[in-house]
Design a protein around this motif. Structure first.
Motif, PDB file in Angstrom:
ATOM      1  N   PHE A 184      41.550-118.355 -24.968  1.00  0.00           N
ATOM      2  CA  PHE A 184      42.939-117.909 -25.130  1.00  0.00           C
ATOM      3  C   PHE A 184      42.977-116.488 -25.692  1.00  0.00           C
ATOM      4  O   PHE A 184      43.725-115.634 -25.211  1.00  0.00           O
ATOM      5  N   THR A 185      42.144-116.222 -26.693  1.00  0.00           N
ATOM      6  CA  THR A 185      42.077-114.882 -27.279  1.00  0.00           C
ATOM      7  C   THR A 185      41.644-113.863 -26.234  1.00  0.00           C
ATOM      8  O   THR A 185      42.191-112.760 -26.157  1.00  0.00           O
ATOM      9  N   GLY A 186      40.670-114.223 -25.411  1.00  0.00           N
ATOM     10  CA  GLY A 186      40.231-113.336 -24.347  1.00  0.00           C
ATOM     11  C   GLY A 186      41.349-113.019 -23.365  1.00  0.00           C
ATOM     12  O   GLY A 186      41.526-111.867 -22.946  1.00  0.00           O
ATOM     13  N   LEU A 187      42.132-114.031 -23.000  1.00  0.00           N
ATOM     14  CA  LEU A 187      43.270-113.806 -22.093  1.00  0.00           C
ATOM     15  C   LEU A 187      44.295-112.873 -22.719  1.00  0.00           C
ATOM     16  O   LEU A 187      44.816-111.969 -22.054  1.00  0.00           O
ATOM     17  N   ILE A 188      44.593-113.083 -23.983  1.00  0.00           N
ATOM     18  CA  ILE A 188      45.551-112.219 -24.689  1.00  0.00           C
ATOM     19  C   ILE A 188      45.039-110.778 -24.715  1.00  0.00           C
ATOM     20  O   ILE A 188      45.801-109.835 -24.488  1.00  0.00           O
ATOM     21  N   GLU A 189      43.752-110.598 -24.957  1.00  0.00           N
ATOM     22  CA  GLU A 189      43.189-109.243 -25.004  1.00  0.00           C
ATOM     23  C   GLU A 189      43.241-108.572 -23.628  1.00  0.00           C
ATOM     24  O   GLU A 189      43.512-107.377 -23.535  1.00  0.00           O
ATOM     25  N   ILE A 190      43.011-109.330 -22.571  1.00  0.00           N
ATOM     26  CA  ILE A 190      43.092-108.766 -21.212  1.00  0.00           C
ATOM     27  C   ILE A 190      44.532-108.406 -20.872  1.00  0.00           C
ATOM     28  O   ILE A 190      44.798-107.349 -20.281  1.00  0.00           O
ATOM     29  N   ILE A 191      45.480-109.243 -21.263  1.00  0.00           N
ATOM     30  CA  ILE A 191      46.900-108.938 -21.036  1.00  0.00           C
ATOM     31  C   ILE A 191      47.289-107.681 -21.812  1.00  0.00           C
ATOM     32  O   ILE A 191      47.973-106.793 -21.282  1.00  0.00           O
ATOM     33  N   ALA A 192      46.854-107.586 -23.076  1.00  0.00           N
ATOM     34  CA  ALA A 192      47.149-106.393 -23.882  1.00  0.00           C
ATOM     35  C   ALA A 192      46.560-105.148 -23.232  1.00  0.00           C
ATOM     36  O   ALA A 192      47.213-104.097 -23.176  1.00  0.00           O
ATOM     37  N   ALA A 193      45.339-105.260 -22.708  1.00  0.00           N
ATOM     38  CA  ALA A 193      44.697-104.127 -22.032  1.00  0.00           C
ATOM     39  C   ALA A 193      45.515-103.699 -20.822  1.00  0.00           C
ATOM     40  O   ALA A 193      45.760-102.503 -20.618  1.00  0.00           O
ATOM     41  N   ALA A 194      45.941-104.661 -20.019  1.00  0.00           N
ATOM     42  CA  ALA A 194      46.739-104.337 -18.828  1.00  0.00           C
ATOM     43  C   ALA A 194      48.048-103.662 -19.226  1.00  0.00           C
ATOM     44  O   ALA A 194      48.472-102.687 -18.590  1.00  0.00           O
ATOM     45  N   LEU A 195      48.688-104.159 -20.279  1.00  0.00           N
ATOM     46  CA  LEU A 195      49.958-103.581 -20.713  1.00  0.00           C
ATOM     47  C   LEU A 195      49.807-102.140 -21.181  1.00  0.00           C
ATOM     48  O   LEU A 195      50.615-101.287 -20.822  1.00  0.00           O
ATOM     49  N   VAL A 196      48.761-101.861 -21.984  1.00  0.00           N
ATOM     50  CA  VAL A 196      48.628-100.485 -22.475  1.00  0.00           C
ATOM     51  C   VAL A 196      48.212 -99.529 -21.352  1.00  0.00           C
ATOM     52  O   VAL A 196      48.618 -98.374 -21.348  1.00  0.00           O
ATOM     53  N   ILE A 197      47.436-100.013 -20.400  1.00  0.00           N
ATOM     54  CA  ILE A 197      47.067 -99.152 -19.273  1.00  0.00           C
ATOM     55  C   ILE A 197      48.284 -98.895 -18.385  1.00  0.00           C
ATOM     56  O   ILE A 197      48.584 -97.749 -18.034  1.00  0.00           O
ATOM     57  N   LEU A 198      49.020 -99.954 -18.037  1.00  0.00           N
ATOM     58  CA  LEU A 198      50.245 -99.769 -17.248  1.00  0.00           C
ATOM     59  C   LEU A 198      51.296 -98.977 -18.023  1.00  0.00           C
ATOM     60  O   LEU A 198      52.145 -98.323 -17.434  1.00  0.00           O
ATOM     61  N   GLY A 199      51.194 -99.031 -19.349  1.00  0.00           N
ATOM     62  CA  GLY A 199      52.116 -98.306 -20.205  1.00  0.00           C
ATOM     63  C   GLY A 199      52.004 -96.797 -20.091  1.00  0.00           C
ATOM     64  O   GLY A 199      52.871 -96.071 -20.575  1.00  0.00           O
ATOM     65  N   ILE A 200      50.940 -96.316 -19.453  1.00  0.00           N
ATOM     66  CA  ILE A 200      50.841 -94.875 -19.204  1.00  0.00           C
ATOM     67  C   ILE A 200      52.020 -94.423 -18.351  1.00  0.00           C
ATOM     68  O   ILE A 200      52.520 -93.324 -18.511  1.00  0.00           O
ATOM     69  N   TRP A 201      52.506 -95.308 -17.479  1.00  0.00           N
ATOM     70  CA  TRP A 201      53.618 -94.984 -16.585  1.00  0.00           C
ATOM     71  C   TRP A 201      54.926 -95.620 -17.023  1.00  0.00           C
ATOM     72  O   TRP A 201      55.967 -95.296 -16.475  1.00  0.00           O
TER      73      TRP A 201
END
Length: 117
Positions: A45-62
């Motif tokens: 579960f922690t791994g999934l949350i970290e991957i979601i957070a990573a996707a959000l901050v990367i997509l957050g560039i735009w």
């Protein structure tokens, strides 16, 4: 969008992708979560949350709103990590990475906070 925020988002995004995927089976992570007294399901579960957070901050560039949500997720996750290290009485050097990531996530959140309002 601040250049500082973009740099931090790329670093956090790449780091959290790596950390998140490590939670799915790295012997080190399996051993650490066992030492914390946490079940394997929580590690995944922690791994999934970290991957979601990573996707959000990367997509957050735009999209600054995604950056803010990703920063918030990183702050919450790292707060949990810091509290876990305190609970198991780890030495301060074991807490340094979560503390640094907490601070970097907080900076991204604060830079992009206005998009949440």
């Amino acid at each position: 969008m601040s250049i500082l925020s973009i740099i931090l988002q790329v670093l956090l995004g790449l780091g959290f992708l790596m950390f998140g995927f490590m939670k799915f089976g790295s012997k080190q992570m399996v051993d650490e979560f066992g030492r914390y007294g946490l079940p394997g399901g929580f590690r995944v579960f922690t791994g999934l949350i970290e991957i979601i957070a990573a996707a959000l901050v990367i997509l957050g560039i735009w999209n600054t709103q995604l950056a803010a949500w990703g920063g918030l997720l990183i702050v919450a996750t790292m707060a949990g990590a810091i509290l876990t290290h305190i609970k198991v009485k780890d030495p301060a050097n074991k807490m340094m990475m979560p503390i640094v990531l907490f601070i970097l996530g907080l900076i991204v959140l604060l830079i992009n906070f206005g998009s949440l309002i």
